[in-house]
Design a protein around this motif. Sequence first.
Motif, PDB file in Angstrom:
ATOM      1  N   THR A 152     -14.036   7.373   2.804  1.00 47.19           N
ATOM      2  CA  THR A 152     -13.020   6.591   3.501  1.00 47.19           C
ATOM      3  C   THR A 152     -11.687   6.740   2.793  1.00 47.19           C
ATOM      4  O   THR A 152     -11.602   6.590   1.571  1.00 47.19           O
ATOM      5  CB  THR A 152     -13.412   5.100   3.540  1.00 47.19           C
ATOM      6  N   ALA A 153     -10.641   7.038   3.571  1.00 44.89           N
ATOM      7  CA  ALA A 153      -9.295   7.168   3.024  1.00 44.89           C
ATOM      8  C   ALA A 153      -8.770   5.794   2.620  1.00 44.89           C
ATOM      9  O   ALA A 153      -8.863   4.832   3.381  1.00 44.89           O
ATOM     10  CB  ALA A 153      -8.374   7.805   4.059  1.00 44.89           C
ATOM     11  N   LEU A 154      -8.232   5.737   1.420  1.00 44.00           N
ATOM     12  CA  LEU A 154      -7.622   4.517   0.891  1.00 44.00           C
ATOM     13  C   LEU A 154      -6.240   4.866   0.355  1.00 44.00           C
ATOM     14  O   LEU A 154      -5.929   6.039   0.136  1.00 44.00           O
ATOM     15  CB  LEU A 154      -8.476   3.936  -0.237  1.00 44.00           C
ATOM     16  N   CYS A 155      -5.430   3.873   0.103  1.00 42.12           N
ATOM     17  CA  CYS A 155      -4.085   4.081  -0.421  1.00 42.12           C
ATOM     18  C   CYS A 155      -4.082   3.898  -1.937  1.00 42.12           C
ATOM     19  O   CYS A 155      -4.466   2.835  -2.438  1.00 42.12           O
ATOM     20  CB  CYS A 155      -3.124   3.093   0.224  1.00 42.12           C
ATOM     21  N   SER A 156      -3.643   4.914  -2.653  1.00 44.49           N
ATOM     22  CA  SER A 156      -3.592   4.821  -4.117  1.00 44.49           C
ATOM     23  C   SER A 156      -2.603   3.752  -4.565  1.00 44.49           C
ATOM     24  O   SER A 156      -2.815   3.100  -5.593  1.00 44.49           O
ATOM     25  CB  SER A 156      -3.209   6.172  -4.723  1.00 44.49           C
ATOM     26  N   ILE A 157      -1.538   3.568  -3.791  1.00 48.90           N
ATOM     27  CA  ILE A 157      -0.558   2.530  -4.135  1.00 48.90           C
ATOM     28  C   ILE A 157      -1.220   1.157  -4.046  1.00 48.90           C
ATOM     29  O   ILE A 157      -1.101   0.329  -4.954  1.00 48.90           O
ATOM     30  CB  ILE A 157       0.667   2.600  -3.193  1.00 48.90           C
ATOM     31  N   GLU A 158      -1.962   0.936  -2.959  1.00 51.15           N
ATOM     32  CA  GLU A 158      -2.644  -0.343  -2.789  1.00 51.15           C
ATOM     33  C   GLU A 158      -3.740  -0.541  -3.842  1.00 51.15           C
ATOM     34  O   GLU A 158      -3.968  -1.653  -4.308  1.00 51.15           O
ATOM     35  CB  GLU A 158      -3.217  -0.461  -1.380  1.00 51.15           C
ATOM     36  N   GLU A 159      -4.393   0.535  -4.227  1.00 48.81           N
ATOM     37  CA  GLU A 159      -5.410   0.443  -5.282  1.00 48.81           C
ATOM     38  C   GLU A 159      -4.762   0.003  -6.595  1.00 48.81           C
ATOM     39  O   GLU A 159      -5.298  -0.855  -7.300  1.00 48.81           O
ATOM     40  CB  GLU A 159      -6.135   1.775  -5.461  1.00 48.81           C
ATOM     41  N   ALA A 160      -3.606   0.584  -6.929  1.00 47.27           N
ATOM     42  CA  ALA A 160      -2.883   0.189  -8.151  1.00 47.27           C
ATOM     43  C   ALA A 160      -2.449  -1.276  -8.057  1.00 47.27           C
ATOM     44  O   ALA A 160      -2.535  -2.023  -9.030  1.00 47.27           O
ATOM     45  CB  ALA A 160      -1.685   1.108  -8.366  1.00 47.27           C
ATOM     46  N   TYR A 161      -2.023  -1.684  -6.870  1.00 45.25           N
ATOM     47  CA  TYR A 161      -1.640  -3.080  -6.635  1.00 45.25           C
ATOM     48  C   TYR A 161      -2.848  -4.005  -6.816  1.00 45.25           C
ATOM     49  O   TYR A 161      -2.774  -5.028  -7.502  1.00 45.25           O
ATOM     50  CB  TYR A 161      -1.063  -3.208  -5.219  1.00 45.25           C
ATOM     51  N   ASN A 162      -3.974  -3.640  -6.204  1.00 46.84           N
ATOM     52  CA  ASN A 162      -5.190  -4.457  -6.290  1.00 46.84           C
ATOM     53  C   ASN A 162      -5.695  -4.598  -7.716  1.00 46.84           C
ATOM     54  O   ASN A 162      -6.311  -5.610  -8.062  1.00 46.84           O
ATOM     55  CB  ASN A 162      -6.298  -3.881  -5.399  1.00 46.84           C
ATOM     56  N   LYS A 163      -5.424  -3.605  -8.547  1.00 49.85           N
ATOM     57  CA  LYS A 163      -5.863  -3.642  -9.954  1.00 49.85           C
ATOM     58  C   LYS A 163      -4.812  -4.307 -10.850  1.00 49.85           C
ATOM     59  O   LYS A 163      -4.996  -4.384 -12.062  1.00 49.85           O
ATOM     60  CB  LYS A 163      -6.152  -2.225 -10.438  1.00 49.85           C
ATOM     61  N   GLY A 164      -3.715  -4.777 -10.259  1.00 51.38           N
ATOM     62  CA  GLY A 164      -2.692  -5.484 -11.028  1.00 51.38           C
ATOM     63  C   GLY A 164      -1.769  -4.567 -11.824  1.00 51.38           C
ATOM     64  O   GLY A 164      -1.025  -5.033 -12.681  1.00 51.38           O
ATOM     65  N   VAL A 165      -1.784  -3.287 -11.535  1.00 51.83           N
ATOM     66  CA  VAL A 165      -0.962  -2.321 -12.268  1.00 51.83           C
ATOM     67  C   VAL A 165       0.490  -2.355 -11.781  1.00 51.83           C
ATOM     68  O   VAL A 165       1.422  -2.163 -12.559  1.00 51.83           O
ATOM     69  CB  VAL A 165      -1.557  -0.896 -12.132  1.00 51.83           C
ATOM     70  N   ILE A 166       0.677  -2.599 -10.480  1.00 52.69           N
ATOM     71  CA  ILE A 166       2.013  -2.725  -9.892  1.00 52.69           C
ATOM     72  C   ILE A 166       2.041  -3.983  -9.027  1.00 52.69           C
ATOM     73  O   ILE A 166       0.987  -4.533  -8.701  1.00 52.69           O
ATOM     74  CB  ILE A 166       2.393  -1.479  -9.043  1.00 52.69           C
ATOM     75  N   ASP A 167       3.245  -4.417  -8.658  1.00 54.32           N
ATOM     76  CA  ASP A 167       3.342  -5.641  -7.857  1.00 54.32           C
ATOM     77  C   ASP A 167       3.865  -5.382  -6.439  1.00 54.32           C
ATOM     78  O   ASP A 167       4.327  -6.294  -5.766  1.00 54.32           O
ATOM     79  CB  ASP A 167       4.207  -6.689  -8.560  1.00 54.32           C
ATOM     80  N   TRP A 168       3.774  -4.139  -5.987  1.00 54.91           N
ATOM     81  CA  TRP A 168       4.194  -3.753  -4.637  1.00 54.91           C
ATOM     82  C   TRP A 168       2.980  -3.212  -3.913  1.00 54.91           C
ATOM     83  O   TRP A 168       2.342  -2.263  -4.385  1.00 54.91           O
ATOM     84  CB  TRP A 168       5.307  -2.700  -4.734  1.00 54.91           C
ATOM     85  N   LYS A 169       2.628  -3.799  -2.769  1.00 48.23           N
ATOM     86  CA  LYS A 169       1.359  -3.479  -2.111  1.00 48.23           C
ATOM     87  C   LYS A 169       1.300  -2.072  -1.529  1.00 48.23           C
ATOM     88  O   LYS A 169       0.344  -1.335  -1.757  1.00 48.23           O
ATOM     89  CB  LYS A 169       1.073  -4.504  -1.013  1.00 48.23           C
ATOM     90  N   LYS A 170       2.301  -1.692  -0.751  1.00 49.64           N
ATOM     91  CA  LYS A 170       2.391  -0.374  -0.127  1.00 49.64           C
ATOM     92  C   LYS A 170       3.595  -0.398   0.798  1.00 49.64           C
ATOM     93  O   LYS A 170       4.176  -1.457   1.035  1.00 49.64           O
ATOM     94  CB  LYS A 170       1.119  -0.022   0.641  1.00 49.64           C
ATOM     95  N   PRO A 171       3.981   0.758   1.355  1.00 48.16           N
ATOM     96  CA  PRO A 171       5.105   0.735   2.300  1.00 48.16           C
ATOM     97  C   PRO A 171       4.843  -0.245   3.442  1.00 48.16           C
ATOM     98  O   PRO A 171       3.713  -0.369   3.919  1.00 48.16           O
ATOM     99  CB  PRO A 171       5.154   2.181   2.809  1.00 48.16           C
ATOM    100  N   VAL A 172       5.886  -0.933   3.853  1.00 48.36           N
ATOM    101  CA  VAL A 172       5.726  -1.956   4.886  1.00 48.36           C
ATOM    102  C   VAL A 172       5.227  -1.340   6.200  1.00 48.36           C
ATOM    103  O   VAL A 172       4.474  -1.982   6.939  1.00 48.36           O
ATOM    104  CB  VAL A 172       7.014  -2.796   5.072  1.00 48.36           C
ATOM    105  N   SER A 173       5.570  -0.086   6.485  1.00 46.89           N
ATOM    106  CA  SER A 173       5.088   0.533   7.731  1.00 46.89           C
ATOM    107  C   SER A 173       3.574   0.666   7.724  1.00 46.89           C
ATOM    108  O   SER A 173       2.934   0.519   8.769  1.00 46.89           O
ATOM    109  CB  SER A 173       5.739   1.906   7.958  1.00 46.89           C
ATOM    110  N   CYS A 174       2.993   0.923   6.563  1.00 50.42           N
ATOM    111  CA  CYS A 174       1.527   1.017   6.441  1.00 50.42           C
ATOM    112  C   CYS A 174       0.901  -0.367   6.575  1.00 50.42           C
ATOM    113  O   CYS A 174      -0.129  -0.532   7.225  1.00 50.42           O
ATOM    114  CB  CYS A 174       1.138   1.625   5.104  1.00 50.42           C
ATOM    115  N   HIS A 175       1.543  -1.349   5.949  1.00 53.09           N
ATOM    116  CA  HIS A 175       1.055  -2.724   5.982  1.00 53.09           C
ATOM    117  C   HIS A 175       1.094  -3.278   7.404  1.00 53.09           C
ATOM    118  O   HIS A 175       0.228  -4.050   7.808  1.00 53.09           O
ATOM    119  CB  HIS A 175       1.923  -3.550   5.036  1.00 53.09           C
ATOM    120  N   LEU A 176       2.096  -2.868   8.176  1.00 51.94           N
ATOM    121  CA  LEU A 176       2.269  -3.355   9.545  1.00 51.94           C
ATOM    122  C   LEU A 176       1.349  -2.680  10.554  1.00 51.94           C
ATOM    123  O   LEU A 176       1.147  -3.202  11.652  1.00 51.94           O
ATOM    124  CB  LEU A 176       3.711  -3.107  10.015  1.00 51.94           C
ATOM    125  N   TYR A 177       0.817  -1.512  10.234  1.00 52.17           N
ATOM    126  CA  TYR A 177       0.093  -0.739  11.239  1.00 52.17           C
ATOM    127  C   TYR A 177      -1.041  -1.545  11.864  1.00 52.17           C
ATOM    128  O   TYR A 177      -1.767  -2.198  11.143  1.00 52.17           O
ATOM    129  CB  TYR A 177      -0.452   0.575  10.644  1.00 52.17           C
TER     130      TYR A 177
END
Length: 187
Positions: A100-125
């Motif tokens: 299953t395709a996942l977003c590496s940005i969101e994975e980093a966010y989920n692990k607390g490495v960054i505080d930005w979830k992903k591009p808003v266009s992806c979040h809105l889809y």
Amino acid sequence: MFQLGKTIISEEIIENDFVCNLSACKGACCVEGDAGAPLEENETQILKEIYPKVKPFLREEGIKVIEEQGTFITTDLGELETPLIDGADCAYVIFDNKGTALCSIEEAYNKGVIDWKKPVSCHLYPVRVKDYSEFSAVNYNKWHICDPACSLGEELQVPVYKFVKEALIRKFGEDWYEELEKVAQDY
């Protein structure tokens, strides 16, 4: 169509049901199509800043593309997007052990490495926003790869606008979303 502030909204986000069904589609929206994820101007700087922290989550192919093309690209039409691997997968896509395709940005966010979830266009889809000089158009993007999400949304009775509530609030604010809910209740 109806208007809320400086947005023109398609009734389709109220009329249609949607709940992502990753077990069925395997994240096809991140690996199919002919363009990367649309980006807002401010997101290009965010991608540059977080790249070193996201890089350990990426696949080799994604790293290669990002290091060749940059953390984002500008299309011939002047639109900002995430780069693609061989014209298909988003450069930021990773895969779990089930393919299953996942977003590496969101994975980093989920692990607390960054505080930005992903591009808003992806979040809105599946909602797509097109900005014009005087207003923003808010539309439902129906795509056959999301048929399982439409079926699941119908089964669970979750309209598109409720499925993307967090993202709509992120994009337009809490007050705007409350107005949208009032319109939807009257609809």
